[in-house]
Structure formats: structure tokens, C-alpha cells
Write an enzyme that holds these catalytic residues in place. Structure first.
Site, PDB file in Angstrom:
ATOM      1  CD  GLN A   8      -3.473  -4.467   6.477  1.00 45.88           C
ATOM      2  OE1 GLN A   8      -3.660  -3.396   5.892  1.00 45.88           O
ATOM      3  NE2 GLN A   8      -3.728  -5.620   5.912  1.00 45.88           N
ATOM      4  CE  LYS A  21      -3.781  -2.453   2.216  1.00 45.60           C
ATOM      5  NZ  LYS A  21      -4.533  -2.837   3.400  1.00 45.60           N
ATOM      6  CG  ASP A  52      -9.707  -0.144   4.982  1.00 41.65           C
ATOM      7  OD1 ASP A  52      -9.424  -0.452   3.822  1.00 41.65           O
ATOM      8  OD2 ASP A  52      -9.225  -0.686   5.982  1.00 41.65           O
TER       9      ASP A  52
HETATM   10  N1  GUN Z   1      -6.606  -6.804   5.870  1.00 37.20           N
HETATM   11  C1  GUN Z   1      -6.772  -7.486   4.715  1.00 37.20           C
HETATM   12  N2  GUN Z   1      -7.365  -6.705   3.802  1.00 37.20           N
HETATM   13  C2  GUN Z   1      -7.578  -5.509   4.376  1.00 37.20           C
HETATM   14  C3  GUN Z   1      -8.169  -4.283   3.929  1.00 37.20           C
HETATM   15  O1  GUN Z   1      -8.627  -4.125   2.799  1.00 37.20           O
HETATM   16  N3  GUN Z   1      -8.185  -3.283   4.846  1.00 37.20           N
HETATM   17  C4  GUN Z   1      -7.696  -3.435   6.096  1.00 37.20           C
HETATM   18  N4  GUN Z   1      -7.768  -2.393   6.925  1.00 37.20           N
HETATM   19  N5  GUN Z   1      -7.161  -4.545   6.543  1.00 37.20           N
HETATM   20  C5  GUN Z   1      -7.106  -5.579   5.688  1.00 37.20           C
END
Ligand code: GUN
Length: 284
Positions: free
Chosen positions: A96, A52, A119
């Protein structure tokens, strides 16, 4: 069989987002900025978070990874989020998942300012999603829709089955398919006779979180299959919830893993952050 190449769709979107970043910088003399909080050092989460961060850099956005100790207290984590809520130069906040068991995720989500919810996972964002109110959408389902749109897969009036009911994928996926006027079924671990439920659908989004669980017995030549799963087998090879080799031989179209939904999740995260940045600055 049509291979639904998420990497290609993501590259196209990121090229557009790079131009959006230039435009934003011209208008506001700073870059849109995403802050990613990761608690602990789960290896898979660390890889996702780094991807990311690198994707932000690639489109010219600001980004920072905030790595908190796995023993961080609830209060300290919430305090860290509050600091980002109050920082005018921060546009997107992502915590996350998963977080360690001692952390109350509901309280964490309630702490994130929905205006910075990159998100799309806060409760206000979820409410907006089901109310057709213009806001950001959760990244993975948003990415799935963009892949289907890119390949001109019809959704209006079609039957779509989502396998999985998570807050992060299954439920928002159903909302977005419904927005596209599909007839939507949410199937899950308690669903009886899943093969029968899937049989007459045109689109099947598999987000069950079960490695190589779905073989060709579930699918036929009318199916467009989107595999949201991502797993590493004992040899370190990546794969999804669907047995790609045998299922790709029988269906109309399918996303690969890797190179399907994953790259789109990241591209949509960047898109959300830029969108939130614009919305906040336009109101400032
Ligand atoms: N863990 C796995 N995929 C994601 C996501 O899209 N967002 C977040 N915050 N955690 C994740």
C-alpha cells in the site's frame, strides 16, 4: 447528464469474479490469494486496505493484511516481500502506498515478483503495458476504462486529456486510453493554459490530487469527466478533485466521489490477482 456509477460496474465485475474463483478452486483446490502489506497506520491507508481485504472475502478469495511497523527497515520490508514471492500459495502482492519517507520505493517495487504484481506497478509491468504485452494493468486506470466501456463512451479517435502524471494513475491511464485509440494528452501541474488544453477534449480524466480544484469553468456539455481524486473535507465529507455539484450541471457525463472510480480500483485489484493466479498455475 449521465451519472457514471462505478459502484454498479464494480458489483457486476465482482459477481463475475466470484464465479471465476469457484472455477479456480475446482481446478487447483485452493483459493486465489492476495497479500497486502501496509507500513505504519495512516488512517486513510488503513481504510483502503481493509476495503481490499473485505472485497476479497466477498468474492471468496483468500487475503491477508500484513501490518508492518512504521519504523520497519528496508531490509525487513524486502524480506517480507521475498517470503511472499517464494510462497506458492500467494498469487498477488500489494504494498500500500504511500510508504514512509525512509523507505526506498524503487527498491521495494524491484523486489516484488512481477508475476505476483497485483497492482501492476513494477517496472516490468509498466514496460509490458506500453508494449501491448498481455499482463495485468494498474487497477485505477483499468477501472476507469471499464466504467467508460460499460457506459459505451466512445474512445476511438476521440480526444482524451489526463490531468496528472503519476506512476500509479496518470501515466498508465494515458497508456490505456492510447490502447483504445484515443488521441491522448497528459496535462500536469506545469501545463500552461489548462482550460484551453481541456476545452476540445471529449474525455477528461482528472487525477491531479487537488481537492475540489476543478470547477465548471473547465468544462462544457461535450465533456465526459472521470474524477480519480478522493479527499475528505474538514467535516469528514468525501469528495474528488472536481466540484461535483457545479460540474455535473454542465457536462455530458461524470463519475461521482464516492461511488465512482474507487470501487472499480478494488474490483480490478481482485481481477488482477485472479488473472495472475491463473497465469502462474497454468505455467506450473
Ligand atoms: N494507495 C492509493 N491507491 C493505491 C493503489 O491503487 N495501490 C497501492 N499500492 N497503493 C495505493
Amino acid at each position: 447528464m449521465i451519472l457514471l456509477d462505478g459502484r454498479k460496474v464494480a458489483d457486476d465485475l465482482k459477481a463475475k469474479l466470484a464465479l471465476d474463483v469457484v472455477e479456480f478452486e475446482k481446478a487447483y483446490h485452493r483459493k486465489p490469494c492476495l497479500k497486502v502489506i501496509i507500513v505504519g497506520n495512516d488512517p486513510a491507508s488503513m481504510v483502503y486496505v481493509k476495503s481490499k481485504h473485505m472485497a476479497c472475502q466477498k468474492v471468496g478469495m483468500g487475503s491477508e493484511i500484513i501490518n508492518l511497523d512504521s519504523n520497519v527497515t528496508q531490509a525487513n520490508l524486502e524480506n517480507e516481500i521475498q517470503k511472499l514471492n517464494n510462497d506458492n500459495n500467494v498469487d498477488g502482492i500489494l504494498v500500500q502506498l504511500p510508504v514512509p519517507k525512509h523507505i526506498d520505493l524503487t527498491a521495494v517495487l524491484k523486489t516484488i515478483d512481477p508475476k505476483k504484481d497485483a497492482d501492476g506497478l513494477t517496472f516490468l509491468s509498466a514496460g509490458y503495458l506500453w508494449s501491448d504485452f498481455e499482463h495485468v494493468q494498474p487497477c485505477t486506470p483499468s477501472g476507469v476504462i471499464k466504467i467508460l466501456d460499460f457506459y459505451n463512451i466512445p474512445l476511438k479517435g476521440k480526444r482524451a486529456v489526463v490531468i496528472g502524471r503519476s506512476q500509479i494513475v496518470g501515466k498508465p491511464m494515458a497508456a490505456l486510453l492510447l490502447k483504445k485509440n484515443a488521441t491522448v494528452t497528459i496535462a500536469h501541474s506545469g501545463t500552461e493554459n489548462l482550460r484551453h488544453v481541456v476545452q476540445d477534449a471529449e474525455v477528461v480524466v482528472v487525477a491531479a490530487g487537488k481537492m475540489s480544484f476543478f470547477g465548471s469553468e473547465y468544462f462544457n456539455k461535450n465533456h465526459v469527466v472521470v474524477d480519480v481524486g478522493i479527499h475528505k473535507d474538514l467535516n469528514g465529507k468525501l469528495g474528488g478533485d472536481v466540484k461535483f455539484d457545479e460540474v455535473s450541471a454542465v457536462v455530458k457525463a461524470i463519475t461521482p466521489v464516492p461511488g465512482g472510480v474507487g470501487p472499480m480500483t478494488i474490483a480490478c485489484l481482485l481481477e488482477n490477482t485472479i488473472k495472475l493466479a491463473r497465469m502462474r498455475m497454468a505455467k506450473a
